[in-house]
Design an enzyme around this catalytic site. Sequence first.
Site, PDB file in Angstrom:
ATOM      1  N   GLY A 277       0.736  -1.158  -0.013  1.00  0.00           N
ATOM      2  CA  GLY A 277      -0.026  -0.467  -0.271  1.00  0.00           C
ATOM      3  C   GLY A 277       1.080   1.527  -0.060  1.00  0.00           C
ATOM      4  O   GLY A 277       0.422   2.109  -0.034  1.00  0.00           O
ATOM      5  N   TYR A 365      -7.487   6.041 -13.055  1.00  0.00           N
ATOM      6  CA  TYR A 365      -8.086   6.742 -11.493  1.00  0.00           C
ATOM      7  C   TYR A 365      -7.485   7.873 -11.444  1.00  0.00           C
ATOM      8  O   TYR A 365      -7.559   8.628 -10.171  1.00  0.00           O
ATOM      9  CB  TYR A 365      -6.467   5.760 -10.842  1.00  0.00           C
ATOM     10  CG  TYR A 365      -6.678   4.801 -10.704  1.00  0.00           C
ATOM     11  CD1 TYR A 365      -7.344   3.418  -9.977  1.00  0.00           C
ATOM     12  CD2 TYR A 365      -5.658   3.831 -11.621  1.00  0.00           C
ATOM     13  CE1 TYR A 365      -7.722   1.867  -9.727  1.00  0.00           C
ATOM     14  CE2 TYR A 365      -4.998   2.948 -11.495  1.00  0.00           C
ATOM     15  CZ  TYR A 365      -6.404   1.467 -10.682  1.00  0.00           C
ATOM     16  OH  TYR A 365      -5.870   0.693 -11.094  1.00  0.00           O
ATOM     17  N   CYS A 392      -8.441   5.586 -29.960  1.00  0.00           N
ATOM     18  CA  CYS A 392      -9.793   6.319 -30.541  1.00  0.00           C
ATOM     19  C   CYS A 392     -10.410   5.903 -29.387  1.00  0.00           C
ATOM     20  O   CYS A 392     -11.282   5.563 -29.243  1.00  0.00           O
ATOM     21  CB  CYS A 392     -10.042   5.445 -31.204  1.00  0.00           C
ATOM     22  SG  CYS A 392     -11.530   6.102 -31.987  1.00  0.00           S
ATOM     23  N   GLU A 393      -9.938   7.099 -28.490  1.00  0.00           N
ATOM     24  CA  GLU A 393     -10.413   7.897 -27.736  1.00  0.00           C
ATOM     25  C   GLU A 393     -10.548   9.041 -26.833  1.00  0.00           C
ATOM     26  O   GLU A 393      -9.105   8.701 -26.490  1.00  0.00           O
ATOM     27  CB  GLU A 393     -10.620   6.870 -25.762  1.00  0.00           C
ATOM     28  CG  GLU A 393     -10.624   5.015 -26.404  1.00  0.00           C
ATOM     29  CD  GLU A 393     -12.077   4.585 -25.368  1.00  0.00           C
ATOM     30  OE1 GLU A 393     -12.455   5.451 -24.892  1.00  0.00           O
ATOM     31  OE2 GLU A 393     -12.378   3.704 -26.085  1.00  0.00           O
ATOM     32  N   TYR A 422       2.140  -2.013 -11.990  1.00  0.00           N
ATOM     33  CA  TYR A 422       0.833  -1.290 -12.419  1.00  0.00           C
ATOM     34  C   TYR A 422       0.266  -0.746 -13.815  1.00  0.00           C
ATOM     35  O   TYR A 422      -0.528  -0.087 -14.269  1.00  0.00           O
ATOM     36  CB  TYR A 422       0.092  -0.487 -11.580  1.00  0.00           C
ATOM     37  CG  TYR A 422      -0.391  -1.382 -10.131  1.00  0.00           C
ATOM     38  CD1 TYR A 422      -0.410  -2.847 -10.196  1.00  0.00           C
ATOM     39  CD2 TYR A 422       0.734  -0.570  -9.152  1.00  0.00           C
ATOM     40  CE1 TYR A 422      -0.801  -3.259  -8.270  1.00  0.00           C
ATOM     41  CE2 TYR A 422       0.636  -1.002  -7.937  1.00  0.00           C
ATOM     42  CZ  TYR A 422       0.055  -2.840  -7.699  1.00  0.00           C
ATOM     43  OH  TYR A 422       0.125  -3.404  -6.174  1.00  0.00           O
TER      44      TYR A 422
HETATM   45  N1  LLP Z   1      -1.192  -6.776  -0.957  1.00  0.00           N
HETATM   46  C1  LLP Z   1      -3.111  -6.413  -1.068  1.00  0.00           C
HETATM   47  C2  LLP Z   1      -3.678  -7.879  -0.655  1.00  0.00           C
HETATM   48  C3  LLP Z   1      -3.093  -6.243  -2.128  1.00  0.00           C
HETATM   49  O1  LLP Z   1      -4.426  -6.631  -3.086  1.00  0.00           O
HETATM   50  C4  LLP Z   1      -2.363  -5.526  -2.713  1.00  0.00           C
HETATM   51  C5  LLP Z   1      -3.185  -5.127  -4.614  1.00  0.00           C
HETATM   52  C6  LLP Z   1      -0.258  -5.092  -2.721  1.00  0.00           C
HETATM   53  C7  LLP Z   1      -0.967  -6.661  -1.535  1.00  0.00           C
HETATM   54  C8  LLP Z   1      -0.009  -4.151  -3.614  1.00  0.00           C
HETATM   55  O2  LLP Z   1      -0.032  -3.474  -2.776  1.00  0.00           O
HETATM   56  P1  LLP Z   1       1.116  -1.792  -3.411  1.00  0.00           P
HETATM   57  O3  LLP Z   1       2.207  -1.807  -2.482  1.00  0.00           O
HETATM   58  O4  LLP Z   1       1.100  -2.427  -4.902  1.00  0.00           O
HETATM   59  O5  LLP Z   1      -0.007  -0.836  -3.219  1.00  0.00           O
HETATM   60  N2  LLP Z   1      -4.520  -1.138 -10.082  1.00  0.00           N
HETATM   61  C9  LLP Z   1      -3.687  -0.038  -9.071  1.00  0.00           C
HETATM   62  C10 LLP Z   1      -3.135  -0.986  -7.623  1.00  0.00           C
HETATM   63  C11 LLP Z   1      -4.196  -1.903  -7.340  1.00  0.00           C
HETATM   64  C12 LLP Z   1      -3.474  -2.352  -6.330  1.00  0.00           C
HETATM   65  C13 LLP Z   1      -4.049  -3.755  -5.901  1.00  0.00           C
HETATM   66  N3  LLP Z   1      -4.024  -4.325  -4.928  1.00  0.00           N
HETATM   67  C14 LLP Z   1      -3.419   0.820  -9.568  1.00  0.00           C
HETATM   68  O6  LLP Z   1      -2.529   1.050 -10.409  1.00  0.00           O
HETATM   69  O7  LLP Z   1      -3.109   1.861  -9.091  1.00  0.00           O
END
Ligand code: LLP
Length: 464
Positions: A277, A365, A392-393, A422
Amino acid sequence: MEGQEVSSKDEGHKMLPVDGPGWSYVNGVLHCDGMSLEDLRMSLKKDYGLQGSPAHIYSYSALVANVKKYTDALCPLGERGVLSYSLKANNNLRVLEALRQAGVNMATTVSGNEILMAMKAGFAATNIIYNGTGKRRWEVELAIKHGVLLNLDSEFDARLIAGVAREMGLRARCIVRLNPALNADTHPYLATALADSKFGVEFHQLERVLQVVRTGESGDVEHVIVEGVHIHVGSAVSRTQVFSDMTRVAARALREFPPQIRERGWPRASTINLGGGLNIRLSGVPGKNDERPATPEQLVGAILPLLPEGSTLLLEPGRSLVATAGSCAFTGVLMTEVLGVKTNGKRRFLVVDAAMTEVIRPALYGAHHPVTHVTIPACQEWAVMDVVGPVCESGDFLARRCMLSLSLSSGAALVVWATGAYCSSMASNYNLRPHAIEVIVKAPDLYTVVRRPENFEDLISCYL
Ligand code: LLP
């Protein structure tokens, strides 16, 4: 051009959006681990022609530096401090191998194919975690067969896991994902622990879930080992306060739930998985990013005093290992080439060869990824521009209202920052666009192509 914003002042927009290892401007040209990006793009063009751009470029030294931030932070815990990389952020096989070699202990996955990929990258199956709100039978079978740690997400998940383990005559290793009803103060799509989020089980449901795996339909305790609990509040979390709140909830889980689990028949439950996170920090970007996100050190520092004796702390970051966070470094950028410049109304558009197919985050986002020049132009006239792609968007933009040089024209190179996480993993083939080439740079004269660009044959290979 009437009404358009033009500036001759240097506003700092041509500089790196954040300091850190891996990236620097040398004589006005952006370098990655000592290699000129202009040289790199010429080399990719030579070998791959037009498919050499756009290109995801990863800095090996930044990646290693990011892992070290976490391993240093977890060091006081010795073997009870575990770093698990969340594959979903970037699932490139060679990136995974590099992370493992740099000191990442485990891999966090969310699908059967991610489990297989983590194993292919050399992670022992018993060092893989499998999360997921909707697990399919073949994925559960795969996980149980190999001794993967399953993150139990609901009562029906508990029934499935216990049932499959019983049928296979094996024991499923599990942790239980809790929903602590915490607001992570992030984009609504990235918050995962709100009271009405789809993830995990509410505290009051825990007892029931444990009962399901303990007794099931026919005494499943033999087939399920509960090793601990999991909380992940969300992604791109900027406010350190959220992490303090999370730590408080985790502390309560530490005090109350593992003993509860122990009482139910699993004496060794001691794992606390606090998810990932940590947000990225981009200097000069207004809004929440002005606030410095917590560093791995601050995060672990806040948790350590609350950890009960003998428990294992597991962190599963994604973004902060392969993009950037707090004091971590940029790992990846997307290098793209200008196709042309046009104006409509009062807007100046810079059309580049990258698109929302490579970087979906701005459209999805409203995320801001700074865009800078690969070579800082001599021309000191700058203007506000929207950097858009060929898709095309109208939602196909990489960055809006960027200050870029008026001298930009077809063939010039730009970089979109913080695309290590991501972006490649969320890429699509919309408009039949091929997945972009990916490169890891290790030294001034050493780079490796770690994913070749897709070609037309790849794109049509599944049509029967
Ligand atoms: N653990 C769990 C249970 C998760 O659901 C996630 C991310 C992580 C760890 C890793 O989180 P991070 O450290 O990367 O924040 N597509 C979105 C992000 C979706 C994250 C989903 N879960 C974006 O582009 O920001």
